[in-house]
Design a protein around this motif. Structure first.
Motif, PDB file in Angstrom:
ATOM      1  N   GLY A 202       1.360  -1.222   0.032  1.00 18.01           N
ATOM      2  CA  GLY A 202       0.290  -0.151  -0.049  1.00 18.01           C
ATOM      3  C   GLY A 202       1.116   0.678  -0.164  1.00 18.01           C
ATOM      4  O   GLY A 202       1.533   1.251   0.337  1.00 18.01           O
ATOM      5  N   VAL A 203       0.893   1.971  -1.329  1.00 18.67           N
ATOM      6  CA  VAL A 203       1.329   3.405  -1.010  1.00 18.67           C
ATOM      7  C   VAL A 203       1.011   5.075  -0.662  1.00 18.67           C
ATOM      8  O   VAL A 203       0.086   4.795  -1.404  1.00 18.67           O
ATOM      9  CB  VAL A 203       1.929   3.166  -2.394  1.00 18.67           C
ATOM     10  N   ILE A 204       1.002   4.908   0.100  1.00 18.01           N
ATOM     11  CA  ILE A 204       0.516   6.239   0.926  1.00 18.01           C
ATOM     12  C   ILE A 204       1.180   7.237   0.535  1.00 18.01           C
ATOM     13  O   ILE A 204       1.933   7.451   0.842  1.00 18.01           O
ATOM     14  CB  ILE A 204       0.049   6.146   2.412  1.00 18.01           C
ATOM     15  N   ARG A 205       0.665   8.296   0.611  1.00 14.46           N
ATOM     16  CA  ARG A 205       1.114   9.678  -0.268  1.00 14.46           C
ATOM     17  C   ARG A 205       0.096  10.831   0.766  1.00 14.46           C
ATOM     18  O   ARG A 205      -1.290  11.182   0.764  1.00 14.46           O
ATOM     19  CB  ARG A 205       1.214  10.531  -1.030  1.00 14.46           C
ATOM     20  N   GLN A 206       0.248  12.071   1.846  1.00 16.86           N
ATOM     21  CA  GLN A 206      -0.038  12.745   2.428  1.00 16.86           C
ATOM     22  C   GLN A 206      -1.714  12.800   3.005  1.00 16.86           C
ATOM     23  O   GLN A 206      -2.172  12.899   2.691  1.00 16.86           O
ATOM     24  CB  GLN A 206      -0.607  14.319   1.272  1.00 16.86           C
ATOM     25  N   GLY A 207      -0.989  11.510   3.119  1.00  8.41           N
ATOM     26  CA  GLY A 207      -2.237  10.990   4.137  1.00  8.41           C
ATOM     27  C   GLY A 207      -3.989  10.186   3.203  1.00  8.41           C
ATOM     28  O   GLY A 207      -4.599   9.688   3.627  1.00  8.41           O
ATOM     29  N   ARG A 208      -3.512  10.281   2.153  1.00  3.63           N
ATOM     30  CA  ARG A 208      -3.665   9.824   1.347  1.00  3.63           C
ATOM     31  C   ARG A 208      -3.359   7.489   0.600  1.00  3.63           C
ATOM     32  O   ARG A 208      -2.578   7.867   0.295  1.00  3.63           O
ATOM     33  CB  ARG A 208      -4.993  10.258   0.162  1.00  3.63           C
ATOM     34  N   MET A 209      -3.509   6.780   0.672  1.00  2.00           N
ATOM     35  CA  MET A 209      -3.725   5.635  -0.417  1.00  2.00           C
ATOM     36  C   MET A 209      -3.802   6.097  -1.511  1.00  2.00           C
ATOM     37  O   MET A 209      -4.916   6.338  -2.352  1.00  2.00           O
ATOM     38  CB  MET A 209      -4.627   5.019   0.383  1.00  2.00           C
ATOM     39  N   ILE A 210      -2.755   5.768  -2.509  1.00  2.00           N
ATOM     40  CA  ILE A 210      -2.305   5.950  -3.456  1.00  2.00           C
ATOM     41  C   ILE A 210      -2.473   5.621  -4.825  1.00  2.00           C
ATOM     42  O   ILE A 210      -2.783   4.969  -5.784  1.00  2.00           O
ATOM     43  CB  ILE A 210      -1.616   7.024  -4.449  1.00  2.00           C
ATOM     44  N   MET A 211      -2.615   3.840  -4.097  1.00  2.00           N
ATOM     45  CA  MET A 211      -2.373   2.881  -4.849  1.00  2.00           C
ATOM     46  C   MET A 211      -2.278   1.173  -3.618  1.00  2.00           C
ATOM     47  O   MET A 211      -1.257   1.249  -2.938  1.00  2.00           O
ATOM     48  CB  MET A 211      -1.034   2.118  -6.316  1.00  2.00           C
ATOM     49  N   GLU A 212      -2.784   0.494  -3.681  1.00  2.00           N
ATOM     50  CA  GLU A 212      -3.138  -0.784  -3.284  1.00  2.00           C
ATOM     51  C   GLU A 212      -2.441  -2.002  -4.324  1.00  2.00           C
ATOM     52  O   GLU A 212      -3.582  -1.477  -5.808  1.00  2.00           O
ATOM     53  CB  GLU A 212      -4.265  -1.382  -2.456  1.00  2.00           C
ATOM     54  N   ILE A 213      -1.775  -2.819  -3.902  1.00  2.00           N
ATOM     55  CA  ILE A 213      -1.160  -3.091  -5.128  1.00  2.00           C
ATOM     56  C   ILE A 213      -0.150  -4.519  -4.260  1.00  2.00           C
ATOM     57  O   ILE A 213      -0.072  -5.124  -3.649  1.00  2.00           O
ATOM     58  CB  ILE A 213      -0.236  -3.122  -6.498  1.00  2.00           C
ATOM     59  N   SER A 214      -1.085  -6.287  -5.451  1.00  2.00           N
ATOM     60  CA  SER A 214      -0.216  -7.157  -4.731  1.00  2.00           C
ATOM     61  C   SER A 214       1.304  -7.501  -5.266  1.00  2.00           C
ATOM     62  O   SER A 214       1.803  -6.800  -6.207  1.00  2.00           O
ATOM     63  CB  SER A 214      -0.898  -8.830  -4.880  1.00  2.00           C
ATOM     64  N   ALA A 215       2.147  -8.104  -4.467  1.00  2.00           N
ATOM     65  CA  ALA A 215       3.402  -8.150  -5.097  1.00  2.00           C
ATOM     66  C   ALA A 215       3.477  -8.700  -6.699  1.00  2.00           C
ATOM     67  O   ALA A 215       4.348  -8.283  -6.992  1.00  2.00           O
ATOM     68  CB  ALA A 215       4.789  -9.585  -4.647  1.00  2.00           C
ATOM     69  N   GLU A 216       2.333  -9.448  -6.217  1.00  2.00           N
ATOM     70  CA  GLU A 216       2.461 -10.740  -8.032  1.00  2.00           C
ATOM     71  C   GLU A 216       1.688  -9.857  -9.452  1.00  2.00           C
ATOM     72  O   GLU A 216       2.282  -9.666 -10.207  1.00  2.00           O
ATOM     73  CB  GLU A 216       1.564 -11.627  -7.986  1.00  2.00           C
ATOM     74  N   GLU A 217       0.817  -8.437  -8.366  1.00  2.00           N
ATOM     75  CA  GLU A 217       0.340  -7.793  -9.378  1.00  2.00           C
ATOM     76  C   GLU A 217       1.541  -6.683  -9.612  1.00  2.00           C
ATOM     77  O   GLU A 217       1.873  -6.327 -11.304  1.00  2.00           O
ATOM     78  CB  GLU A 217      -1.067  -6.974  -9.058  1.00  2.00           C
ATOM     79  N   MET A 218       2.104  -6.123  -9.190  1.00  2.00           N
ATOM     80  CA  MET A 218       3.702  -4.776  -9.781  1.00  2.00           C
ATOM     81  C   MET A 218       4.701  -5.982 -10.547  1.00  2.00           C
ATOM     82  O   MET A 218       5.255  -5.287 -11.252  1.00  2.00           O
ATOM     83  CB  MET A 218       3.776  -4.972  -8.064  1.00  2.00           C
ATOM     84  N   ASP A 219       5.293  -7.060 -10.425  1.00  2.00           N
ATOM     85  CA  ASP A 219       5.661  -8.093 -10.666  1.00  2.00           C
ATOM     86  C   ASP A 219       5.107  -8.315 -12.715  1.00  2.00           C
ATOM     87  O   ASP A 219       6.197  -7.857 -13.218  1.00  2.00           O
ATOM     88  CB  ASP A 219       6.130  -9.432  -9.599  1.00  2.00           C
ATOM     89  N   ALA A 220       3.657  -8.062 -12.668  1.00  2.00           N
ATOM     90  CA  ALA A 220       3.742  -8.344 -14.110  1.00  2.00           C
ATOM     91  C   ALA A 220       3.590  -7.365 -14.491  1.00  2.00           C
ATOM     92  O   ALA A 220       3.746  -6.817 -15.616  1.00  2.00           O
ATOM     93  CB  ALA A 220       1.819  -8.507 -13.578  1.00  2.00           C
ATOM     94  N   ARG A 221       3.415  -6.104 -13.730  1.00  2.00           N
ATOM     95  CA  ARG A 221       3.475  -4.470 -14.299  1.00  2.00           C
ATOM     96  C   ARG A 221       5.047  -4.184 -14.813  1.00  2.00           C
ATOM     97  O   ARG A 221       4.976  -3.253 -15.262  1.00  2.00           O
ATOM     98  CB  ARG A 221       2.490  -3.798 -13.721  1.00  2.00           C
ATOM     99  N   ALA A 222       5.859  -4.124 -13.796  1.00  2.00           N
ATOM    100  CA  ALA A 222       7.140  -3.945 -13.753  1.00  2.00           C
ATOM    101  C   ALA A 222       7.735  -4.204 -15.501  1.00  2.00           C
ATOM    102  O   ALA A 222       7.733  -4.888 -16.467  1.00  2.00           O
ATOM    103  CB  ALA A 222       8.132  -4.985 -12.969  1.00  2.00           C
ATOM    104  N   GLN A 223       8.504  -3.179 -15.111  1.00  2.00           N
ATOM    105  CA  GLN A 223       8.935  -3.100 -16.919  1.00  2.00           C
ATOM    106  C   GLN A 223      10.019  -3.549 -17.125  1.00  2.00           C
ATOM    107  O   GLN A 223      11.317  -3.430 -16.224  1.00  2.00           O
ATOM    108  CB  GLN A 223       9.144  -1.588 -17.166  1.00  2.00           C
ATOM    109  N   VAL A 224      10.130  -4.175 -17.962  1.00  2.00           N
ATOM    110  CA  VAL A 224      11.821  -5.079 -18.452  1.00  2.00           C
ATOM    111  C   VAL A 224      12.452  -3.991 -18.900  1.00  2.00           C
ATOM    112  O   VAL A 224      12.547  -3.108 -19.946  1.00  2.00           O
ATOM    113  CB  VAL A 224      11.571  -6.069 -19.433  1.00  2.00           C
TER     114      VAL A 224
END
Length: 300
Positions: A202-224
């Protein structure tokens, strides 16, 4: 059922929001990495979860029940800031006092159990003040594990640890989830270490959640990307930029993004008299993903 569900949670101090209508979901059995800059609201959120602070508005549910429910509160263990131990008392004595506070039966068995989990079975008689930072952090986790909680909340437990200390902490946290069925919410600035164990972020910025993501989803999105070295880095970059959309110089390497065929890159450079001295294929990691995400939000 989720271990934590937060909806529209807010907490302000002197009319300034520390947590601003936050939404957050932590699945049961996960290691949830809670990420954000200093002052983003991580610690305030954790203190709200632990009942150390009272929210201005919003709801917090733990295992499907309101977080103030007495039955669910006993299922939560936490280490916020430090272990709060007496320096001149031994590890065992500090744990024994906590078992009394919690009203636990069979305290000696419970202390033996948690010391085994944190790899400190042979350190029970050491005075707390004589323990290293890594040991003190593990003692704090041991105290949080008394009573077999189903949810463990840890605020920056690996910051300041050496390489070996971080390795031991990783092993403990994975062990807690896999073998003891505990959900872990952990904040840390050391994203490379967090990436090795977290199942969700979960990525929080200025008190607000800007993204929640599973490790699997993040790995799939990560640029090669392909990283390489040549003698003439600027000239090689110019050649590659004519063929590929995203080419950058990063430190001692040229990076070519979203390309699978490394042989093609070498061929393009060879035809233009650039010899590749080093080449490897990678994916961007959590730290780079986080930096890019923050940059996108600042540009928006």
């Amino acid at each position: 059922m989720n271990a934590i569900e937060i909806r529209d949670l807010s907490k302000s101090f002197r009319s300034m929001y520390a947590v601003d209508h936050l939404n957050m979901t932590v699945p049961v059995g996960s290691i949830y990495g809670f990420i954000g800059e200093n002052g983003s609201g991580k610690s305030t959120t954790m203190k709200l979860l632990c009942g150390h602070l009272v929210p201005d508005e919003g709801t917090i549910s733990l295992f499907g029940k309101d977080y103030t429910d007495a039955g669910v509160r006993v299922r939560v263990g936490a280490l916020i800031e430090n272990a709060g131990c007496f320096p001149n008392s031994s590890v065992y004595q500090n744990l024994r006092m906590q078992t009394i506070n919690l009203g636990l039966e069979n305290p000696d068995e419970e202390i033996e159990r948690v010391l085994k989990i944190v790899r400190m079975e042979d350190s029970a008689n050491i005075k707390f003040k004589s323990c290293s930072l890594g040991m003190k952090q593990r003692i704090g986790i041991a105290m949080a594990l008394l009573g077999e909680p189903a949810l463990l909340i840890l605020d920056e437990p690996i910051n300041g640890l050496d390489t070996d200390g971080m390795r031991i902490m990783r092993e403990i946290l994975v062990d807690i989830t896999k073998n003891y069925g505990c959900t872990v919410l952990i904040s840390s600035h050391i994203l490379g270490e967090l990436e090795k164990i977290a199942t969700h972020y979960g990525v929080i910025r200025q008190g607000r959640m800007i993204m929640e993501i599973s490790a699997e989803e993040m790995d799939a999105r990560a640029q090669v990307f392909v990283s390489l070295k040549t003698k003439d880095m600027s000239g090689a970059k110019a050649v590659l930029a004519e063929k590929y959309a995203d080419v950058r110089i990063d430190g001692d390497y040229i990076r070519v993004y979203d390309v699978e065929n490394t042989a093609e890159i070498v061929d393009v450079l060879m035809k233009n008299d650039h010899v590749v001295s080093e080449l490897k294929k990678n994916k961007i990691g959590l730290e780079e993903y986080y930096i890019e995400l923050m940059s996108q939000k600042e540009d928006a």
